[in-house]
Design a protein around this motif. Sequence first.
Motif, PDB file in Angstrom:
ATOM      1  N   HIS A  41      40.059  70.839 108.988  1.00 41.73           N
ATOM      2  CA  HIS A  41      40.801  70.611 107.784  1.00 41.73           C
ATOM      3  C   HIS A  41      40.045  70.167 106.787  1.00 41.73           C
ATOM      4  O   HIS A  41      39.935  69.020 106.405  1.00 41.73           O
ATOM      5  N   LEU A  42      39.325  71.092 106.067  1.00 41.09           N
ATOM      6  CA  LEU A  42      38.492  70.516 104.918  1.00 41.09           C
ATOM      7  C   LEU A  42      39.142  69.826 103.826  1.00 41.09           C
ATOM      8  O   LEU A  42      38.647  69.187 103.040  1.00 41.09           O
ATOM      9  N   ASP A  43      40.282  70.296 103.802  1.00 40.65           N
ATOM     10  CA  ASP A  43      41.134  69.412 102.705  1.00 40.65           C
ATOM     11  C   ASP A  43      41.430  67.704 102.831  1.00 40.65           C
ATOM     12  O   ASP A  43      41.922  67.136 102.301  1.00 40.65           O
ATOM     13  N   GLU A  44      40.868  67.601 104.249  1.00 33.48           N
ATOM     14  CA  GLU A  44      41.436  66.190 104.694  1.00 33.48           C
ATOM     15  C   GLU A  44      40.197  65.204 104.591  1.00 33.48           C
ATOM     16  O   GLU A  44      38.999  65.801 104.807  1.00 33.48           O
ATOM     17  N   GLN A  45      40.205  64.156 104.141  1.00 35.44           N
ATOM     18  CA  GLN A  45      39.217  63.331 103.958  1.00 35.44           C
ATOM     19  C   GLN A  45      38.368  63.026 105.324  1.00 35.44           C
ATOM     20  O   GLN A  45      39.021  62.798 106.467  1.00 35.44           O
ATOM     21  N   GLY A  46      36.993  63.139 105.544  1.00 33.51           N
ATOM     22  CA  GLY A  46      36.369  62.752 106.616  1.00 33.51           C
ATOM     23  C   GLY A  46      36.216  63.984 107.496  1.00 33.51           C
ATOM     24  O   GLY A  46      35.353  63.967 108.591  1.00 33.51           O
ATOM     25  N   SER A  47      37.016  65.070 107.138  1.00 41.32           N
ATOM     26  CA  SER A  47      36.701  66.285 107.987  1.00 41.32           C
ATOM     27  C   SER A  47      35.224  66.819 108.137  1.00 41.32           C
ATOM     28  O   SER A  47      34.536  67.425 109.066  1.00 41.32           O
ATOM     29  N   LEU A  48      34.697  67.077 106.726  1.00 43.80           N
ATOM     30  CA  LEU A  48      33.482  67.656 106.535  1.00 43.80           C
ATOM     31  C   LEU A  48      32.458  66.915 107.202  1.00 43.80           C
ATOM     32  O   LEU A  48      31.486  67.515 107.974  1.00 43.80           O
ATOM     33  N   HIS A  49      32.651  65.474 107.288  1.00 40.80           N
ATOM     34  CA  HIS A  49      31.383  64.610 107.949  1.00 40.80           C
ATOM     35  C   HIS A  49      31.745  64.878 109.265  1.00 40.80           C
ATOM     36  O   HIS A  49      30.657  64.787 110.011  1.00 40.80           O
ATOM     37  N   SER A  50      32.780  64.933 109.729  1.00 43.18           N
ATOM     38  CA  SER A  50      32.859  65.314 111.362  1.00 43.18           C
ATOM     39  C   SER A  50      32.355  66.566 111.771  1.00 43.18           C
ATOM     40  O   SER A  50      31.803  66.585 112.967  1.00 43.18           O
ATOM     41  N   PHE A  51      32.524  67.718 111.025  1.00 45.22           N
ATOM     42  CA  PHE A  51      31.917  68.566 111.201  1.00 45.22           C
ATOM     43  C   PHE A  51      30.413  68.800 111.270  1.00 45.22           C
ATOM     44  O   PHE A  51      29.641  69.150 112.540  1.00 45.22           O
ATOM     45  N   PHE A  52      29.922  67.980 110.354  1.00 49.01           N
ATOM     46  CA  PHE A  52      28.530  67.947 110.388  1.00 49.01           C
ATOM     47  C   PHE A  52      27.830  66.923 111.404  1.00 49.01           C
ATOM     48  O   PHE A  52      26.832  67.287 112.187  1.00 49.01           O
ATOM     49  N   THR A  53      28.535  65.980 112.076  1.00 48.17           N
ATOM     50  CA  THR A  53      28.292  65.022 113.112  1.00 48.17           C
ATOM     51  C   THR A  53      28.419  65.822 114.263  1.00 48.17           C
ATOM     52  O   THR A  53      27.423  65.632 115.227  1.00 48.17           O
ATOM     53  N   GLU A  54      29.331  66.533 114.587  1.00 50.25           N
ATOM     54  CA  GLU A  54      29.192  67.507 115.840  1.00 50.25           C
ATOM     55  C   GLU A  54      28.380  68.262 115.952  1.00 50.25           C
ATOM     56  O   GLU A  54      27.634  68.572 116.999  1.00 50.25           O
ATOM     57  N   CYS A  55      28.038  69.034 114.820  1.00 53.89           N
ATOM     58  CA  CYS A  55      26.823  70.115 114.879  1.00 53.89           C
ATOM     59  C   CYS A  55      25.460  69.142 115.359  1.00 53.89           C
ATOM     60  O   CYS A  55      24.627  69.797 115.815  1.00 53.89           O
ATOM     61  N   GLU A  56      25.429  68.018 114.668  1.00 54.89           N
ATOM     62  CA  GLU A  56      23.926  67.216 115.064  1.00 54.89           C
ATOM     63  C   GLU A  56      23.844  66.870 116.495  1.00 54.89           C
ATOM     64  O   GLU A  56      23.002  67.188 117.217  1.00 54.89           O
ATOM     65  N   VAL A  57      25.056  66.416 116.802  1.00 55.60           N
ATOM     66  CA  VAL A  57      25.088  66.101 118.359  1.00 55.60           C
ATOM     67  C   VAL A  57      24.992  67.350 119.246  1.00 55.60           C
ATOM     68  O   VAL A  57      24.195  67.159 120.247  1.00 55.60           O
TER      69      VAL A  57
END
Length: 786
Positions: A518-534
């Motif tokens: 949900h890219l309109d929600e705060q923190g979701s973009l950071h969550s996406f990139f974090t999961e990708c790195e993991v």
Amino acid sequence: MVTLTSLVRVDLSYNDLSGSIPEEIGAIPRLKTLILAGNRLAGIIPLSLGTSASLRYVDLAANNLSGAIPYFQKTTSLQLLDLSANFLSGSIPASLGNVSSLNYIRLAQNNLKGSIPEALASLTNMSMLQVIGLSSNLLSGPIPSLGSLSNLSRLILGSNMLQGEDWAFLTSLTNCSQLLMLALDGNSLNGTIPSTIGNLRNLIILALSRNRFTGEIPSTLGNLSQLNQLSLDDNLLSGNIPASLGQYQRLTMLNLSVNNLDGSIPSEILNISSLSLGLDLSNNNLTGMIPPEIGKLINLGLLNVSSNKLYGEIPPELGLCVVLSSLQMEGNMLSGIIPQSLSALKAIQQMDLSENNLSGQIPEFFEDFRTIHHLNLSYNKLEGPIPTGGIFANSSNAVMLEGNMALCQRIPIFSLPICPTTSASKRKINARLLLIIAPPVIIALLSFLCVIATVMKGKTTQPSESYRETMKKVSYGDILKATNWFSLVNKISSSHTASVYIGRFEFDTDLVAIKVFHLDEQGSLHSFFTECEVLKHTRHRNLIQAITLCSTVDFENNEFKALVYEFMANGSLDMWIHSRQHQGSPRRVLSLGQRISILADVASALDYLHNQLVPPLIHCDLKPSNVLLDYDMTSRIGDFGSAKFLSSSLNSSPEGLVGASGTIGYIAPEYAMGCKISTGGDVYGFGVLLLEMLTAKRPTDKLFGNNLSLHKYVDLAFPDKINEILDPQMQNKEDEVLCNLHLQNYIIPLVEIGLMCSMESPKDRPGMRDVFAKIFAIQEAFIQTF
């Protein structure tokens, strides 16, 4: 706060707010929208909200609010009221009936009691009401007449204690021409299902499972031409399956399991070409042969006809169902050979043909199945040599063959007799052994030569392709089709940052789980990139693995990001520990052995993250809903959106930055005091998870208050009274000797580990390497004994 005369909207949802909601907030004169969902707010709901004349939208869902729902007296403009997922008690106030403007009321997942008529008798004047969501409460008594709610679209009353066989309310619902969803599952409703149910012609979802309905399935159900899901499972229904059900053109899931249905499987229901999610007829008294029309279900993902009295051969036409991922036919009287046509089921992941009368040899095409995780052929009359490749290459729990007395093996892998050999067959066996043994030897030799060549050149080798380039490429359109246009039927779960859908790509045969952010929600973009790195830096059998990702724009040129994961067929650990709180969750319960195995899997994964990765990785949100179970019940930790690497450039923030997100009850107490992120935080979460698995009590259970936590609750009973607080479904109480053996040798040592891991001070907790070693030793002892 009363001086904020111009304030119209307050939205502080999905943060980490605590404390109580100020009473003054309801006195803000122009406040129309109040959204505080997804926080840790506690205390009672301010009475002032019930007297505000300006409020239109009130969403306080997913907090820790308690007490009674306030009386709404002057809120003449209120349109939406969502108080779900709290700890509210008492009855639903009848004063809600005075709010004629309401069109959405959701009070699900609370502790509300009383009968619905007392609360909803006055709602019949609320002609604007569209949604009533009261599931997962303690409501009792009959369901009232709601016929005057002409705009009602969803009536969700599942998982309560509603009773009665008076279906007058259903007759009244025929006036609700907009009704799309009727969910009454998980109650104590009885009597026969009336034929008037066929008048609800716009229904998309009808869920009547887990009740006490008797009598026959009314043929008028076939009139519901718009149905997408029909669940009648776990009742006392009898008689034949009506052929009229074959009229459905949009049905994706039909579940009639766990009833007393008899007669044969009508060929008409095998004409429902739209069936994709599943057809479950298991645990009935069905007889006859499986109709050849089964081959028409070419989009079917799951077929379960187990535990019936079906006989005859497995129809060869079943091989036309090429996207089948799960096939369960165990516990029947099927005979003949396993048809060669089943070799076309390349997408199969689970197949159970056990406890039948199948004969002949095990087909070698099973060796070619690349996606299969579980194959059960036990207790048949199979004979001859077993295949040696593919899933048969080792004697893991993936293949079950016991009870076939005439089977033998060419290569000593299983606990079976060696097949008699001739000179010609010996040459074939030696050739096959060479094929099995040679590749590892050659690979090792080539690896050694590569290392020598690298040393000679004086530089290290680099991978030929990047991580991203090796992944399948999927477009936004592919994901749109795979999820049936993000259908609610396909949605598995949803959170603040993302929604997860079950799907299947047109170019593939496996079911997948697609996480859309949900890219309109705060923190979701950071969550996406974090999961990708993991996902990029981790490889472990007990961690969820991504198949691919999609980073693009949608058809309206909005940014779109999604991750595609392996589909975990047995859902989350939370569904198994607290199955009554999950619609459609498995009816089975976890045995002690399964719980030990799951704990060993999770501990192994955490040991890898903490002690084998460089830099170490902290999950930061370990809980049962983030532990997923594959077809063979192998555990995999998922959802790394909150994870943090320690001492690494992979972090965009300084090492140990305070502010670890997580879930109430599983967050280490030192984080609340501003301490740095550490592996000890995950150890604490693991300890809570362990105690929850053994007691079936959530750390946020209403039993626990300011002076009592799950840790203290268990500690007070440990060790002498521990048996009194264990999950009663975990052990067989009838066998006292076995029960005591389990308690002393396995349960008490596990509880001790859980208590040590969930100590308040991080310095008192062990590391995951020691924890895994202890649990692994317990697992080994259990396996050797049982």
